[in-house]
Design an enzyme around this catalytic site. Structure first.
Site, PDB file in Angstrom:
ATOM      1  CE  LYS A 189      -4.306  -1.762   1.862  1.00  0.00           C
ATOM      2  NZ  LYS A 189      -5.096  -1.880   0.688  1.00  0.00           N
TER       3      LYS A 189
ATOM      4  CE  LYS B 239     -13.633  -2.654   1.410  1.00  0.00           C
ATOM      5  NZ  LYS B 239     -12.335  -2.790   2.079  1.00  0.00           N
TER       6      LYS B 239
ATOM      7  CE  LYS C 273      -6.293  -7.446  -1.102  1.00  0.00           C
ATOM      8  NZ  LYS C 273      -7.607  -7.251  -0.583  1.00  0.00           N
TER       9      LYS C 273
HETATM   10  N1  AQP Z   1      -9.722 -10.228  -3.239  1.00  0.00           N
HETATM   11  C1  AQP Z   1     -10.068 -10.790  -2.086  1.00  0.00           C
HETATM   12  N2  AQP Z   1     -10.261 -12.124  -1.998  1.00  0.00           N
HETATM   13  C2  AQP Z   1     -10.632 -12.703  -0.824  1.00  0.00           C
HETATM   14  N3  AQP Z   1     -10.816 -11.995   0.316  1.00  0.00           N
HETATM   15  C3  AQP Z   1     -10.641 -10.667   0.256  1.00  0.00           C
HETATM   16  N4  AQP Z   1     -10.751  -9.695   1.180  1.00  0.00           N
HETATM   17  C4  AQP Z   1     -10.465  -8.497   0.629  1.00  0.00           C
HETATM   18  N5  AQP Z   1     -10.171  -8.657  -0.676  1.00  0.00           N
HETATM   19  C5  AQP Z   1     -10.261  -9.993  -0.927  1.00  0.00           C
HETATM   20  C6  AQP Z   1     -11.118  -9.960   2.560  1.00  0.00           C
HETATM   21  O1  AQP Z   1     -12.141  -9.046   2.931  1.00  0.00           O
HETATM   22  C7  AQP Z   1     -11.974  -8.747   4.324  1.00  0.00           C
HETATM   23  C8  AQP Z   1     -12.038  -7.275   4.541  1.00  0.00           C
HETATM   24  O2  AQP Z   1     -10.928  -6.648   3.990  1.00  0.00           O
HETATM   25  P1  AQP Z   1     -10.634  -5.150   4.368  1.00  0.00           P
HETATM   26  O3  AQP Z   1     -11.641  -4.263   3.786  1.00  0.00           O
HETATM   27  O4  AQP Z   1     -10.497  -4.983   5.814  1.00  0.00           O
HETATM   28  O5  AQP Z   1      -9.195  -4.925   3.764  1.00  0.00           O
HETATM   29  P2  AQP Z   1      -8.555  -5.376   2.428  1.00  0.00           P
HETATM   30  O6  AQP Z   1      -8.193  -6.806   2.499  1.00  0.00           O
HETATM   31  O7  AQP Z   1      -7.431  -4.408   2.194  1.00  0.00           O
HETATM   32  O8  AQP Z   1      -9.738  -5.166   1.395  1.00  0.00           O
HETATM   33  P3  AQP Z   1      -9.733  -4.411   0.024  1.00  0.00           P
HETATM   34  O9  AQP Z   1     -11.066  -4.637  -0.606  1.00  0.00           O
HETATM   35  O10 AQP Z   1      -8.527  -4.792  -0.771  1.00  0.00           O
HETATM   36  O11 AQP Z   1      -9.685  -2.886   0.458  1.00  0.00           O
HETATM   37  P4  AQP Z   1      -8.651  -1.757   0.077  1.00  0.00           P
HETATM   38  O12 AQP Z   1      -8.596  -1.694  -1.410  1.00  0.00           O
HETATM   39  O13 AQP Z   1      -9.199  -0.499   0.669  1.00  0.00           O
HETATM   40  O14 AQP Z   1      -7.346  -2.132   0.705  1.00  0.00           O
HETATM   41  C9  AQP Z   1     -10.666  -9.379   4.792  1.00  0.00           C
HETATM   42  O15 AQP Z   1     -10.951 -10.597   5.453  1.00  0.00           O
HETATM   43  C10 AQP Z   1      -9.952  -9.640   3.491  1.00  0.00           C
HETATM   44  O16 AQP Z   1      -9.055 -10.721   3.589  1.00  0.00           O
END
Ligand code: AQP
Length: 338
Positions: A117, A203, A200
């Site tokens: 990040k 969001k 991956k």
């Molecule tokens: N691509 C993914 N596949 C499986 N699990 C996923 N999670 C996120 N992306 C995937 C799971 O969703 C939960 C919440 O995640 P989070 O919002 O706390 O943080 P993150 O993993 O950083 O999610 P994002 O969507 O990628 O958000 P941004 O872009 O803001 O960083 C966790 O259990 C995560 O594993």
């Protein structure tokens, strides 16, 4: 106190850093729902994690309600699970500070999510982004959670939570915090970006075409799967044939997770199928599974006061568990309190 003396309890959360995407649903929310009823379950909207990168205040408040609406629409029930937003329970921040003093800088330096990040501009990243795993450990250990359902990307943070618990217990000569287990199972623990099968789905990914948002309509879902990157080969005859084909494997795994089956069963259903057959079938399945959830999400979002009421009541229940654990932590550390 032995490990077995901790009451089985589930904690997990999602940060409102943008609209919910399919990876959040398959890797987290769907599995949260699966664990509901089997033991005590606590699910949080981790808004304080979201502000580790800039969030417009209005978007943050809206995003917090959207994640809560996603929880409710997917089947989390406030009568069965504690649902709340993190900032309503100040004990998260208080325990995080203590853990900042337990965790070592060297441990934080190994966290791959920070490296991903912060990228090449780590000097300009917020201190909060760097300390994120310490707050996450506090989220989990504040409830003495024994299990944390997460996607594969969060495994390292749950392992760090165990390191923090172990060091705290060792330094203070107690067995106060449990060794929490990550629960990472099912076919879609790492849903990949639709435009690049090595990254991956997120969001906050740059292009909207790389992810399926939970609020996408049927046409948009069909268009995104149609344009999803693949190799030119048809699906293989056996699942082993996906090993070196990340984009193809991703689409098969998404299908399996949506259909509550295995990649083996999907390949058995579509052996040797071309993308012209498989992608529309996947889009139809996704629409059939996601449309009822997105319709319900929109219904919940239309009544923000009701969402706020649910989160506030959940926070009260969360505080009832967290407060004695935080107080005991203060006593162990030697911090005076009223
Ligand atoms: N691509 C993914 N596949 C499986 N699990 C996923 N999670 C996120 N992306 C995937 C799971 O969703 C939960 C919440 O995640 P989070 O919002 O706390 O943080 P993150 O993993 O950083 O999610 P994002 O969507 O990628 O958000 P941004 O872009 O803001 O960083 C966790 O259990 C995560 O594993």
């Amino acid at each position: 106190m032995t490990q077995t003396s901790f009451t089985p309890r589930v904690f997990s959360g999602i940060k409102p850093s943008g609209g919910l995407q399919l990876g959040n649903y398959l890797g987290a929310i769907k599995r949260f729902v699966g664990m509901q009823g089997s033991m005590e379950t606590i699910y949080c909207v981790v808004d304080m994690h979201a502000i580790t990168v800039w969030q417009d205040p209005k978007d943050l408040a809206n995003g917090t309600r959207e994640v809560a609406a996603g929880y409710l629409a997917a089947g989390l029930d406030p009568a069965k699970s504690i649902l709340f937003n993190q900032s309503r329970v100040s004990a998260h921040a208080e325990l995080a500070w203590i853990f900042n003093c337990v965790a070592r800088v060297g441990w934080m330096n190994r966290m791959t999510q920070f490296k991903d990040k912060a990228g090449s501009n780590a000097e300009k990243a917020s201190l909060g982004l760097y300390a994120y795993p310490s707050l996450m450990a506090a989220d989990i250990l504040l409830y003495h959670a024994t299990q944390v359902p997460v996607g594969e990307d969060q495994k390292q943070h749950v392992e760090l939570t165990r390191d923090i618990a172990a060091k705290f217990n060792h330094d203070y000569g107690v067995n106060f915090f449990p060794m929490t287990e990550p629960v990472i199972d099912g076919p879609a623990t790492r849903v990949m970006n639709l435009r690049d099968g090595t990254k991956k789905m997120s969001k906050s990914g740059e292009s909207d075409m790389e992810r399926i948002n939970m609020l996408d309509d049927a046409d948009t879902i069909a268009k995104k799967f149609k344009k999803a990157k693949t190799d030119p080969e048809p699906l293989p005859e056996t699942v082993e044939g996906l090993a070196t084909r990340p984009e193809a494997r991703n689409l098969v795994e998404i299908y399996a997770a949506l259909d509550d089956t295995t990649p083996e069963a999907v390949i058995a259903q579509y052996p040797g199928a071309g993308w012209g057959t498989f992608k529309p079938a996947l889009a139809d399945l996704a629409v059939a599974k996601l449309a009822p959830i997105s319709t319900d999400m929109a219904r919940f979002m239309a009544d923000p006061a009701e969402i706020d009421r649910i989160l506030s009541q959940g926070a009260e229940k969360a505080r009832a568990i967290a407060t004695p654990i935080l107080q005991k932590t203060y006593d162990i550390v030697g911090l005076l309190r009223d």
